[in-house]
Design an enzyme around this catalytic site. Structure first.
Site, PDB file in Angstrom:
ATOM      1  N   GLY A   5       0.787  -1.233   0.000  1.00 29.28           N
ATOM      2  CA  GLY A   5       0.000   0.000   0.000  1.00 29.28           C
ATOM      3  C   GLY A   5       0.817   1.278   0.000  1.00 29.28           C
ATOM      4  N   THR A   6       2.021   1.248  -0.584  1.00 24.57           N
ATOM      5  CA  THR A   6       2.791   2.507  -0.622  1.00 24.57           C
ATOM      6  C   THR A   6       2.107   3.532  -1.532  1.00 24.57           C
ATOM      7  OG1 THR A   6       4.271   1.789  -2.423  1.00 24.57           O
ATOM      8  CG2 THR A   6       4.989   1.330  -0.152  1.00 24.57           C
TER       9      THR A   6
ATOM     10  N   LYS B 266     -17.136 -14.100  -8.302  1.00 23.36           N
ATOM     11  CA  LYS B 266     -16.763 -12.680  -8.337  1.00 23.36           C
ATOM     12  C   LYS B 266     -18.003 -11.786  -8.228  1.00 23.36           C
ATOM     13  CE  LYS B 266     -13.392 -11.455 -11.235  1.00 23.36           C
ATOM     14  NZ  LYS B 266     -12.183 -10.744 -10.792  1.00 23.36           N
TER      15      LYS B 266
ATOM     16  N   MET C 272      -4.598  -6.633  -7.024  1.00 24.98           N
ATOM     17  CA  MET C 272      -4.148  -7.633  -7.989  1.00 24.98           C
ATOM     18  C   MET C 272      -5.281  -8.567  -8.441  1.00 24.98           C
ATOM     19  SD  MET C 272      -1.243  -6.372  -8.215  1.00 24.98           S
ATOM     20  CE  MET C 272       0.048  -7.373  -8.939  1.00 24.98           C
TER      21      MET C 272
ATOM     22  N   LEU D  12      -8.733  -8.847 -11.343  1.00 26.19           N
ATOM     23  CA  LEU D  12      -9.487  -8.245 -12.450  1.00 26.19           C
ATOM     24  C   LEU D  12     -10.818  -7.723 -11.919  1.00 26.19           C
ATOM     25  CD1 LEU D  12      -9.146 -10.650 -15.512  1.00 26.19           C
ATOM     26  CD2 LEU D  12      -8.270  -8.317 -15.278  1.00 26.19           C
ATOM     27  N   ILE D  13     -11.247  -6.594 -12.447  1.00 27.29           N
ATOM     28  CA  ILE D  13     -12.547  -6.038 -12.069  1.00 27.29           C
ATOM     29  C   ILE D  13     -13.602  -6.680 -12.978  1.00 27.29           C
ATOM     30  CG2 ILE D  13     -13.902  -3.904 -11.888  1.00 27.29           C
ATOM     31  CD1 ILE D  13     -11.496  -4.041  -9.950  1.00 27.29           C
TER      32      ILE D  13
ATOM     33  N   HIS E  85       0.071   0.862 -13.138  1.00 27.63           N
ATOM     34  CA  HIS E  85       0.800  -0.361 -13.496  1.00 27.63           C
ATOM     35  C   HIS E  85       2.270  -0.004 -13.730  1.00 27.63           C
ATOM     36  CE1 HIS E  85       1.239  -4.458 -14.911  1.00 27.63           C
ATOM     37  NE2 HIS E  85       1.975  -3.985 -15.888  1.00 27.63           N
TER      38      HIS E  85
HETATM   39  C1  GAR Z   1       2.715  -1.021  -7.645  1.00 24.41           C
HETATM   40  O1  GAR Z   1       4.020  -0.981  -8.204  1.00 24.41           O
HETATM   41  C2  GAR Z   1       1.667  -1.078  -8.741  1.00 24.41           C
HETATM   42  O2  GAR Z   1       2.041  -0.376  -9.889  1.00 24.41           O
HETATM   43  C3  GAR Z   1       1.581  -2.564  -9.000  1.00 24.41           C
HETATM   44  O3  GAR Z   1       1.650  -3.136  -7.721  1.00 24.41           O
HETATM   45  C4  GAR Z   1       2.494  -2.336  -6.894  1.00 24.41           C
HETATM   46  C5  GAR Z   1       1.821  -2.135  -5.565  1.00 24.41           C
HETATM   47  O4  GAR Z   1       2.699  -1.517  -4.643  1.00 24.41           O
HETATM   48  N1  GAR Z   1       0.380  -2.888  -9.695  1.00 24.41           N
HETATM   49  C6  GAR Z   1       0.270  -3.843 -10.621  1.00 24.41           C
HETATM   50  O5  GAR Z   1       1.201  -4.570 -10.928  1.00 24.41           O
HETATM   51  C7  GAR Z   1      -1.095  -3.967 -11.283  1.00 24.41           C
HETATM   52  N2  GAR Z   1      -1.087  -4.886 -12.357  1.00 24.41           N
HETATM   53  P1  GAR Z   1       2.126  -0.831  -3.322  1.00 24.41           P
HETATM   54  O6  GAR Z   1       1.209  -1.849  -2.635  1.00 24.41           O
HETATM   55  O7  GAR Z   1       3.355  -0.561  -2.494  1.00 24.41           O
HETATM   56  O8  GAR Z   1       1.399   0.410  -3.722  1.00 24.41           O
END
Ligand code: GAR
Length: 197
Positions: A12-13, A65, A90, A92-93, A109
């Protein structure tokens, strides 16, 4: 002020960056809910620390879903959520959520889409030996990391980059680009009539 829900499956950064920018007023939105499909996700702890309501669910507790997304839509409506930002969500909607929030869901992404969609985009870029990769923010449709692109920024891959160093560079861009893009996008989304749906 637009009411946003942030969806995250992990650390969740990016959710944190959005929460921080909303709290400081730079992003003129209110984060009213953080949603996770992983009840132990650290993103939920971040939300609680910021005093933001959370909603988590285990997809395996539902028959499909459609059934968990119906519950999700109900919760989002209860909280009067107008826009959704996927931040490391992570999954699909599906049609249930997509139809309820048509044109109002964005995703981030870690690649220059359409290159390297799906899981481990940074690892995919390393393995492909590309000299540049980046970050994409796009509107969500029914595909995996498809949908119209709203913003994109390049990140150079140095010869001595590892997955860790490249991830750090990409995330630094994400944490700046996502709140900045949300700020403009949130203003521009047409909301008339949608809340009565
Ligand atoms: C992020 O780098 C985001 O771009 C990626 O997951 C990471 C989550 O990091 N998303 C995907 O790959 C979507 N297909 P976070 O939890 O630290 O924000």
């Amino acid at each position: 002020m637009r009411r946003i829900a942030v969806f995250a499956s992990g650390n969740g950064t990016n959710a944190q960056a959005i929460i921080d920018q909303a709290k400081s007023g730079v992003l003129e939105c209110e984060v009213v809910l953080v949603v996770s499909d992983k009840p132990n996700a650290f993103a939920l702890t971040r939300a609680k620390n910021a005093g933001i309501d959370t909603f988590s669910f285990k997809p395996s507790d539902f028959k499909n879903k459609e059934s968990y997304e119906s519950e999700l839509v109900q919760k989002l409506k209860e909280k009067n959520v107008q826009l959704i930002a996927l931040a490391g969500y992570m999954r699909l909607i599906g049609p249930t959520l997509l139809q309820a929030f048509e044109g109002r869901i964005v995703n981030i992404h870690p690649s220059l889409l359409p290159q390297f969609p799906g899981l481990d985009a940074i690892g995919q870029a390393m393995n492909a030996g590309v000299r540049e990769t980046g970050v994409t923010i796009h509107l969500v449709d029914s595909g995996m990391d498809t949908g119209p692109i709203i913003a994109q920024e390049k990140v150079l891959v140095d010869q001595d980059d590892t997955i860790e160093t490249l991830t750090t560079k990409i995330q630094a861009v994400e944490h700046r680009l996502y709140p900045a893009t949300l700020r403009e996008w949130a203003e521009s989304v047409e909301l008339e009539g949608v809340m009565s749906k």
